[in-house]
Design a protein around this motif. Structure first.
Motif, PDB file in Angstrom:
ATOM      1  N   SER A 288       5.177  -7.235  41.498  1.00  0.00           N
ATOM      2  CA  SER A 288       5.240  -7.977  42.759  1.00  0.00           C
ATOM      3  C   SER A 288       5.890  -9.332  42.551  1.00  0.00           C
ATOM      4  O   SER A 288       5.490 -10.091  41.664  1.00  0.00           O
ATOM      5  CB  SER A 288       3.840  -8.175  43.330  1.00  0.00           C
ATOM      6  N   ARG A 289       6.905  -9.629  43.352  1.00  0.00           N
ATOM      7  CA  ARG A 289       7.506 -10.968  43.348  1.00  0.00           C
ATOM      8  C   ARG A 289       6.551 -11.954  44.041  1.00  0.00           C
ATOM      9  O   ARG A 289       6.329 -13.066  43.584  1.00  0.00           O
ATOM     10  CB  ARG A 289       8.828 -10.955  44.116  1.00  0.00           C
ATOM     11  N   LYS A 290       5.982 -11.519  45.159  1.00  0.00           N
ATOM     12  CA  LYS A 290       5.159 -12.405  45.986  1.00  0.00           C
ATOM     13  C   LYS A 290       3.932 -12.918  45.238  1.00  0.00           C
ATOM     14  O   LYS A 290       3.607 -14.111  45.291  1.00  0.00           O
ATOM     15  CB  LYS A 290       4.724 -11.677  47.261  1.00  0.00           C
ATOM     16  N   LEU A 294       3.136 -16.798  44.369  1.00  0.00           N
ATOM     17  CA  LEU A 294       1.964 -17.404  44.997  1.00  0.00           C
ATOM     18  C   LEU A 294       1.005 -17.975  43.958  1.00  0.00           C
ATOM     19  O   LEU A 294       0.528 -19.108  44.097  1.00  0.00           O
ATOM     20  CB  LEU A 294       1.239 -16.367  45.860  1.00  0.00           C
ATOM     21  N   TYR A 295       0.717 -17.220  42.913  1.00  0.00           N
ATOM     22  CA  TYR A 295      -0.209 -17.697  41.885  1.00  0.00           C
ATOM     23  C   TYR A 295       0.325 -18.937  41.191  1.00  0.00           C
ATOM     24  O   TYR A 295      -0.417 -19.884  40.912  1.00  0.00           O
ATOM     25  CB  TYR A 295      -0.484 -16.593  40.855  1.00  0.00           C
ATOM     26  N   MET A 296       1.631 -18.953  40.927  1.00  0.00           N
ATOM     27  CA  MET A 296       2.226 -20.117  40.268  1.00  0.00           C
ATOM     28  C   MET A 296       2.268 -21.321  41.203  1.00  0.00           C
ATOM     29  O   MET A 296       2.061 -22.468  40.778  1.00  0.00           O
ATOM     30  CB  MET A 296       3.627 -19.771  39.758  1.00  0.00           C
ATOM     31  N   ALA A 392       2.316 -26.395  52.316  1.00  0.00           N
ATOM     32  CA  ALA A 392       1.890 -25.552  53.447  1.00  0.00           C
ATOM     33  C   ALA A 392       3.010 -24.589  53.844  1.00  0.00           C
ATOM     34  O   ALA A 392       2.783 -23.390  54.052  1.00  0.00           O
ATOM     35  CB  ALA A 392       1.494 -26.426  54.633  1.00  0.00           C
ATOM     36  N   LEU A 393       4.234 -25.111  53.928  1.00  0.00           N
ATOM     37  CA  LEU A 393       5.386 -24.278  54.267  1.00  0.00           C
ATOM     38  C   LEU A 393       5.648 -23.233  53.171  1.00  0.00           C
ATOM     39  O   LEU A 393       5.918 -22.064  53.452  1.00  0.00           O
ATOM     40  CB  LEU A 393       6.631 -25.147  54.461  1.00  0.00           C
ATOM     41  N   GLY A 394       5.542 -23.665  51.914  1.00  0.00           N
ATOM     42  CA  GLY A 394       5.815 -22.774  50.799  1.00  0.00           C
ATOM     43  C   GLY A 394       4.829 -21.624  50.706  1.00  0.00           C
ATOM     44  O   GLY A 394       5.220 -20.463  50.492  1.00  0.00           O
ATOM     45  N   ILE A 395       3.544 -21.916  50.873  1.00  0.00           N
ATOM     46  CA  ILE A 395       2.512 -20.875  50.792  1.00  0.00           C
ATOM     47  C   ILE A 395       2.651 -19.887  51.944  1.00  0.00           C
ATOM     48  O   ILE A 395       2.569 -18.669  51.753  1.00  0.00           O
ATOM     49  CB  ILE A 395       1.110 -21.515  50.766  1.00  0.00           C
ATOM     50  N   THR A 398       5.683 -17.607  51.339  1.00  0.00           N
ATOM     51  CA  THR A 398       5.448 -16.641  50.259  1.00  0.00           C
ATOM     52  C   THR A 398       4.577 -15.486  50.729  1.00  0.00           C
ATOM     53  O   THR A 398       4.854 -14.313  50.425  1.00  0.00           O
ATOM     54  CB  THR A 398       4.769 -17.341  49.059  1.00  0.00           C
ATOM     55  N   VAL A 399       3.547 -15.800  51.468  1.00  0.00           N
ATOM     56  CA  VAL A 399       2.621 -14.765  51.944  1.00  0.00           C
ATOM     57  C   VAL A 399       3.290 -13.846  52.963  1.00  0.00           C
ATOM     58  O   VAL A 399       3.038 -12.633  52.998  1.00  0.00           O
ATOM     59  CB  VAL A 399       1.359 -15.415  52.555  1.00  0.00           C
ATOM     60  N   SER A 400       4.182 -14.395  53.790  1.00  0.00           N
ATOM     61  CA  SER A 400       4.735 -13.635  54.923  1.00  0.00           C
ATOM     62  C   SER A 400       6.065 -12.944  54.645  1.00  0.00           C
ATOM     63  O   SER A 400       6.495 -12.100  55.433  1.00  0.00           O
ATOM     64  CB  SER A 400       4.892 -14.560  56.134  1.00  0.00           C
ATOM     65  N   ILE A 401       6.735 -13.259  53.516  1.00  0.00           N
ATOM     66  CA  ILE A 401       8.045 -12.659  53.261  1.00  0.00           C
ATOM     67  C   ILE A 401       7.890 -11.224  52.751  1.00  0.00           C
ATOM     68  O   ILE A 401       6.843 -10.840  52.221  1.00  0.00           O
ATOM     69  CB  ILE A 401       8.849 -13.513  52.243  1.00  0.00           C
ATOM     70  N   GLU A 402       8.934 -10.420  52.890  1.00  0.00           N
ATOM     71  CA  GLU A 402       8.909  -9.028  52.440  1.00  0.00           C
ATOM     72  C   GLU A 402       8.880  -8.946  50.913  1.00  0.00           C
ATOM     73  O   GLU A 402       9.542  -9.733  50.232  1.00  0.00           O
ATOM     74  CB  GLU A 402      10.155  -8.280  52.936  1.00  0.00           C
ATOM     75  N   GLU A 403       8.109  -7.991  50.381  1.00  0.00           N
ATOM     76  CA  GLU A 403       8.101  -7.740  48.945  1.00  0.00           C
ATOM     77  C   GLU A 403       9.405  -7.042  48.556  1.00  0.00           C
ATOM     78  O   GLU A 403       9.852  -6.122  49.251  1.00  0.00           O
ATOM     79  CB  GLU A 403       6.907  -6.849  48.573  1.00  0.00           C
ATOM     80  N   THR A 404      10.036  -7.476  47.449  1.00  0.00           N
ATOM     81  CA  THR A 404      11.325  -6.893  47.060  1.00  0.00           C
ATOM     82  C   THR A 404      11.314  -6.326  45.649  1.00  0.00           C
ATOM     83  O   THR A 404      12.367  -5.984  45.105  1.00  0.00           O
ATOM     84  CB  THR A 404      12.445  -7.949  47.165  1.00  0.00           C
TER      85      THR A 404
END
Length: 413
Positions: A288-290, A294-296, A392-395, A398-404
């Motif tokens: 998973s990219r997401k 997110l964890y980092m 806030a924007l970054g999190i 990351t959560v809402s973008i498509e997994e690639t």
């Protein structure tokens, strides 16, 4: 998913395109961060205000990155990935060599000339990462793509460390500029042996529209993906552009006698380099990219909170937190890879080149916010205010973008 032998992995991951892209990004980062490292000594040697003039010059360089990202991205899709790899490095190498001659230039307004040269350097620097990551992403098997791009970025980001060490060992900031420009020209010769991306060759002679930058804004779904890609990268340059580059401004507020922006940048990029190597492996293991990003990002947020919350009161402690933030923002390669994987081959270079440079180009906006809040809130709280918005924007993105993860890149928009 195909399983590769160790020999097959080594052949792919240390192929010529990966090596040349890694070396290119090394020189790119060296030259990109060099002004931040020599900002104070170079401007003081020319009797200029290190903070006021320095901020203006950084803004010019970042504006050059923003415009250059669009220019090189379009060229990469219309004329090929290699055209960018050759053209961009020539522009920024010559601009950096010119910066080394500044003390010998006999004119009154050296601040304007310095700003112009860093703008031109920014234009050139904008093309390196996007073209390199696009070429590597399209050249490697999808199962090894994350590791390959993390090798490019992980090695490349060591350029910031070498830039700081070069300045210290050379003892003169002009020599550091000459070395950076010379390295770029040498790498230009090495690139003669690189081949064009096979995926790009397949669409080069077709009638499909290529490099249409405006297409990101004419389709709602595509625009949302594009904006999310940009938002994911914002925390990285908040940490570098404010907390590291402006480290000397935090010293009085934290009760620290002296902080050197050059050292803060160096320790941040040591962390980023390690983090970039790790991010590819984390993404590969988690499939998973997401999740990896997110964890980092959350790890970085903890470090920023501790740093601005009073956990450090010494110079070495500040540098420790710069390394922490660097380690956390080491998802830079993964974030650029995600941008490459979101869009079709006909606009992939445009996306991959413009997205990181949009992030860099937003540094002046972050600095405007930082400087706006400073008079009423002080340095620490103004940085925190900007940081809250950025994370806030970054999190959310990351959560809402498509997994690639493992996405096949043989498609067009």
């Amino acid at each position: 998913m195909r399983e590769f032998t160790f020999s097959e992995k080594a052949t792919h991951l240390f192929s010529f395109p990966v090596i040349v892209a890694a070396l290119g990004y090394f020189v790119d980062i060296y030259d990109l961060l060099l002004f931040g490292i020599v900002r104070v000594p170079s401007l003081k040697s020319m009797h200029l205000d290190a903070d006021a003039v320095g901020t203006t010059i950084i803004n010019y360089q970042m504006s050059g990155l923003l415009l250059g990202g669009i220019l090189w991205g379009i060229i990469g899709d219309k004329k090929g990935r290699l055209s960018v790899l050759f053209g961009s490095i020539l522009v920024y190498s010559l601009a950096n060599i010119a910066c080394g001659f500044l003390p010998q230039i006999n004119v009154g307004d050296k601040a304007s000339i310095y700003a112009l040269l860093r703008f031109i350097a920014g234009l050139g620097l904008a093309g390196e990462l996007g073209a390199g990551i696009t070429l590597v992403s399209e050249s490697l098997p999808k199962e090894l793509r994350a590791i390959g791009t993390s090798i490019v970025a992980g090695f490349g980001l060591l350029g910031a460390v070498v830039a700081q060490l070069t300045v210290e060992l050379a003892g003169n900031w002009t020599i550091a500029y000459f070395i950076g420009g010379g390295l770029g020209l040498l790498l230009l010769l090495l690139r003669v042996g690189v081949f064009e991306s096979g995926l790009y060759k397949d669409i080069a002679k077709t009638s499909v529209a290529k490099g249409d930058f405006l297409s990101f804004f004419t389709n709602a779904k595509r625009l949302k993906k594009y904006l999310r890609c940009i938002a994911i990268g914002l925390p990285t340059w908040f940490c570098v552009g404010i907390l590291a580059m402006m480290a000397n401004q935090f010293a009085p507020e934290m009760g620290i006698r002296n902080l050197q922006p050059g050292k803060a940048i160096m320790w941040a990029y040591i962390g980023i380099s390690v983090g970039d190597f790790a991010s590819g492996m984390i993404s590969h293991l988690l499939r998973s990219r997401k999740k990896a990003i997110l964890y980092m990002m959350l790890f970085t947020l903890i470090g920023v909170s501790l740093m601005l919350g009073g956990a450090t009161r010494t110079e070495s402690g500040y540098y420790f937190f710069c390394a922490w933030l660097g380690l956390g923002t080491g998802y830079w390669a993964m974030f650029v890879t995600v941008a490459a994987e979101q869009f079709g081959t006909n606009i992939r270079s445009t996306a991959t080149t413009t997205v990181p440079n949009m992030v860099r180009g937003l540094v002046p906006v972050m600095l405007i916010g930082f400087n706006y809040f400073k008079p009423s809130m002080g340095v620490i709280f103004s940085a925190a205010a900007v940081g809250i918005i950025v994370f806030a924007l970054g999190i959310y993105a990351t959560v809402s973008i498509e997994e690639t993860h493992n996405r096949d890149l043989d498609f067009t928009e």
